[in-house]
Design an enzyme around this catalytic site. Structure first.
Site, PDB file in Angstrom:
ATOM      1  N   HIS A 137       0.818  -1.223   0.000  1.00  0.00           N
ATOM      2  CA  HIS A 137       0.000   0.000   0.000  1.00  0.00           C
ATOM      3  C   HIS A 137       0.847   1.267   0.000  1.00  0.00           C
ATOM      4  O   HIS A 137       0.345   2.346  -0.303  1.00  0.00           O
ATOM      5  CB  HIS A 137      -0.938   0.034   1.212  1.00  0.00           C
ATOM      6  CG  HIS A 137      -1.922  -1.083   1.223  1.00  0.00           C
ATOM      7  ND1 HIS A 137      -2.834  -1.298   0.214  1.00  0.00           N
ATOM      8  CD2 HIS A 137      -2.119  -2.085   2.124  1.00  0.00           C
ATOM      9  CE1 HIS A 137      -3.564  -2.368   0.501  1.00  0.00           C
ATOM     10  NE2 HIS A 137      -3.150  -2.866   1.644  1.00  0.00           N
ATOM     11  N   TYR A 307      -4.377 -11.463   9.039  1.00  0.00           N
ATOM     12  CA  TYR A 307      -4.669 -10.959  10.375  1.00  0.00           C
ATOM     13  C   TYR A 307      -5.397 -11.953  11.263  1.00  0.00           C
ATOM     14  O   TYR A 307      -5.666 -11.649  12.424  1.00  0.00           O
ATOM     15  CB  TYR A 307      -5.422  -9.635  10.253  1.00  0.00           C
ATOM     16  CG  TYR A 307      -4.648  -8.679   9.384  1.00  0.00           C
ATOM     17  CD1 TYR A 307      -4.979  -8.483   8.035  1.00  0.00           C
ATOM     18  CD2 TYR A 307      -3.493  -8.064   9.854  1.00  0.00           C
ATOM     19  CE1 TYR A 307      -4.214  -7.677   7.220  1.00  0.00           C
ATOM     20  CE2 TYR A 307      -2.719  -7.258   9.053  1.00  0.00           C
ATOM     21  CZ  TYR A 307      -3.082  -7.066   7.728  1.00  0.00           C
ATOM     22  OH  TYR A 307      -2.302  -6.274   6.909  1.00  0.00           O
TER      23      TYR A 307
END
Ligand SMILES: NCCCNCCCCCS
Ligand SMILES: [Zn+2]
Length: 670
Positions: A137, A307
């Site tokens: 990102h 995650y």
């Protein structure tokens, strides 16, 4: 030929964390790295890898992608107070800083570059870097989405600058769009960036219009940016495989990269709070396998997101075990892509049809789709939420442990006529040791009522002996040079252990007729690639593929393999893959090796190759493919024959009623 799998990890990269309250960032915890590495150690996979030390990236390396202003600003963060760190963080989105994060970010880049070095120099074949902070990102002058420096983007630039890599493929299977990578290479035709990502018509982070399928790249880079939006959550294994077969792989083979970088985010796996997808960790074994014959096997996987600590650790292990060459069982009951993915695949193929000859015959989008695009934009104004999600919290979602994998002690056994040398590292198999006279009698009964052709009889028994050892998992795969491949095929179907032959994917390459008694036994799926129009009947289990220029047509052959044979094979889920090279097939060696390599993703690697005994020249290359050596690069594929492409498209549209994994476009509603 390079061998070995690199593993890069350093616990220093666990030494930063969120120091304040921020719900958007709390999932990015140090434990992501420790659980991944510990799982590799516990399963014994780490010990099978080549451990490569990480290092800090230099300023120069970081400046391959980032601006000096940004680097200078980040350099100040180790000396900031908590307040200053919070203030500094405010200027960016969904990311946090920490006094030690600059150090860790340099290690993440450095680990990536060490991995690129190890692969590009041939010290290892492939490898994985377990890093945090992630990278995809981050942008030239901005941190974003837990990312500080763009590890993979720097890795690509570094490979091109230091090793002269001409074409780099970046596969981003993380569930978020790596906008940082897209921005970095969108005008660069030497870097093909592929990303799928949760999008929900721009309702999901990072909520960018340019994450949609119509962002194809700019100027010279047009066609070299591929975005596959997931407009719903809950995507499954079949959705992921359909995108590989009908979007990524055909284009990747046409692009012919000399290096593959994987932005390996595992938040696209089941249980992840961000992705909310349903694909199981074992799918990464197959995604990895399907990429391992590109670029001569030079594949660098770099951790991005992930995650849910349980599915992350399992997914990392699945990826590494495949990089090490172990075969994987197929995910259970693969079906077809869901409606929403069919639309996405069709839209992407349509947006890219002008850039890639393999996509040339993509049908036009239904009118409904085009208007829907404008409609969707209209909907943004209302910002309507995607439909209510699963009520269960991500932690409550459960899924089966990935299945244990068979690792037969002998990788490749060979049954060869007297006088033919056994290829290196193969194990010769002869019936002298194995089958009892029962089998001999059975075969004798079948084949030789009258003449007792000792040589042929022995060869057939050697073949059966090999299969019996395969059925007992003493042997993974095999190669047999026989006098008559048709007879050998029949013998295999009749006498091989039923545990292997209750579902056989029979792949025949080259002209010649396949004994009908095989195609009608209901336990065989035949795919016959040849230069002749189908004589016999075409049916669900008998799929003739005609290449007008014959099997020497590399481009046509590969598109038939990637867009038809593989989806069929994955959906059929055979116990044995019987790959037969008909006499005079004309198939070129490297395509043959690609095929032998790709097919090992099926049947837990139980592949048996049958070739005419005069093809001794091909025994070596075939054996090396069966031994797991990556197939040589094919070079830039020639143009696809329109008639062949159209015929292939027609074939898929005909068969997709029976084989859902062939579905790849939304045909106009009746
Ligand atoms: N629900 C929390 C919002 C988090 N948005 C940023 C996600 C960055 C993923 C990096 S792989
Ligand atoms: Zn992600």
């Amino acid at each position: 030929m390079a061998a070995g799998t690199a593993l890069l990890y350093d616990e220093e990269m666990t030494k930063y964390k969120l120091l304040w309250v921020d719900p958007a960032c709390k999932i990015e915890v140090p434990e992501r790295l420790t659980v991944s590495h510990e799982a590799l150690v516990r399963t014994g996979l780490a010990a099978r890898c080549v451990s490569i030390a990480v290092r800090e990236a230099t300023d120069e390396e970081i400046l391959l992608v980032h601006s000096e202003e940004y680097l200078e600003a980040v350099k100040k963060t180790p000396y900031m107070t908590l307040e200053d760190l919070m203030a500094f963080t405010q200027q960016y989105g969904d990311v946090y800083f920490h006094p030690n994060i600059y150090h860790c970010a340099k290690l993440a880049v450095g680990a990536t570059l060490q991995l690129v070095d190890s692969v590009m120099t041939g010290r290892v074949r492939n490898g994985i870097a377990l890093v945090r902070p992630p990278g995809h990102h981050s942008q030239k002058s901005a941190a974003s989405g837990f990312c500080i420096f763009n590890n993979v983007a720097i890795g690509a630039r570094y490979a091109m600058q230091k090793y002269g890599a001409k074409r780099v493929l970046i596969v981003d299977w993380d569930v978020h769009h790596g906008q940082g990578v897209q921005y970095c290479f969108e005008d660069d035709p030497n870097v093909l960036y592929f990303s799928w990502h949760r999008y929900e018509h721009q309702n999901f982070w990072p909520n960018l219009r340019e994450s949609d399928y119509d962002s194809v790249g700019k100027e010279k880079g047009a066609g070299f940016n591929i975005n596959v939006p997931w407009n719903k959550v809950g995507m499954e294994n079949s959705d992921y495989l359909a995108v590989f077969f009908h979007v990524l792989l055909p284009v990747a083979y046409e692009f012919c990269p000399d290096l593959v970088l994987v932005s390996a985010g595992f938040d696209s796996a089941i249980g992840d709070p961000e992705g909310k997808m349903c694909a199981t960790p074992d799918i990464f074994a197959h995604l990895t396998h399907l990429l391992m014959n590109l670029a001569g096997g030079k594949l660098c996987a770099v951790l991005e997101g992930g995650y849910n600590l349980t599915s992350l650790a399992q997914s990392v292990c699945q990826t590494v075990q495949t990089l090490l060459g172990d075969p994987a069982p197929l995910p259970a009951d693969l079906g077809g892509p869901c409606e929403s993915v069919l639309k996405s695949i069709h839209c992407v193929r349509s947006a890219h049809k002008q850039y890639w000859s393999c996509l040339k015959y993509t049908a036009d989008l239904p009118a409904s789709e085009l208007s829907a695009k404008s409609l969707k934009v209209a909907e943004q104004k209302t910002g309507n939420e995607p439909e209510a999600q699963e009520q269960r919290s991500p932690e409550e979602i459960v899924w089966p442990e990935p299945p244990k994998r068979l690792c037969p002690p002998v990788r490749t056994a060979v049954a060869l006529p007297e006088g033919v040398a056994c290829p290196d590292a193969c194990k010769r198999c002869s019936s002298a040791e194995a089958p009892s006279s029962l089998v001999l009698n059975r075969i004798r009964g079948d084949f030789f009522k009258e003449s007792e052709d000792k040589v042929t009889l022995t060869a057939l028994c050697d073949l059966i002996a090999l299969l019996e050892r395969m059925a007992k998992n003493e042997v993974r795969n095999g190669l047999a040079l026989v006098q008559d491949v048709s007879m050998a095929m029949v013998c295999v179907m009749q006498h091989a252990p039923t545990s292997l032959t209750n579902r056989v994917l029979l792949v025949c390459v080259g002209d010649g007729c396949v004994p009908t008694r095989i195609t009608e036994d209901g336990k065989t799926l035949l795919v016959h690639i040849s230069s002749t129009e189908a004589q016999g009947q075409k049916s669900k289990h008998c799929v003739p593929v005609c290449l007008r220029k014959g099997c020497s047509d590399v481009a046509g052959f590969m598109q038939a393999v990637l867009g038809l044979l593989l989806p069929l094979g994955y959906e059929y889920n055979p116990g044995l893959v019987l790959l037969v090279r008909m006499p005079g097939s004309g198939v070129c060696e490297s395509v043959w090796q690609q095929l032998a390599g790709l097919l090992q993703g099926l049947a837990q690697g139980h592949t048996l190759v049958l070739m005419q005994e005069n093809e001794t020249a091909s025994a070596g290359p075939t054996a090396s493919a069966l031994l797991g050596s990556p197939a040589p690069m094919l070079g830039l594929l020639g143009n696809l024959l329109s008639e062949d492409l159209e015929a292939l498209e027609t074939l898929r549209n005909t068969l997709q009623a029976d084989w859902k994994l062939l579905q790849h476009q939304k045909v106009e509603e009746a």
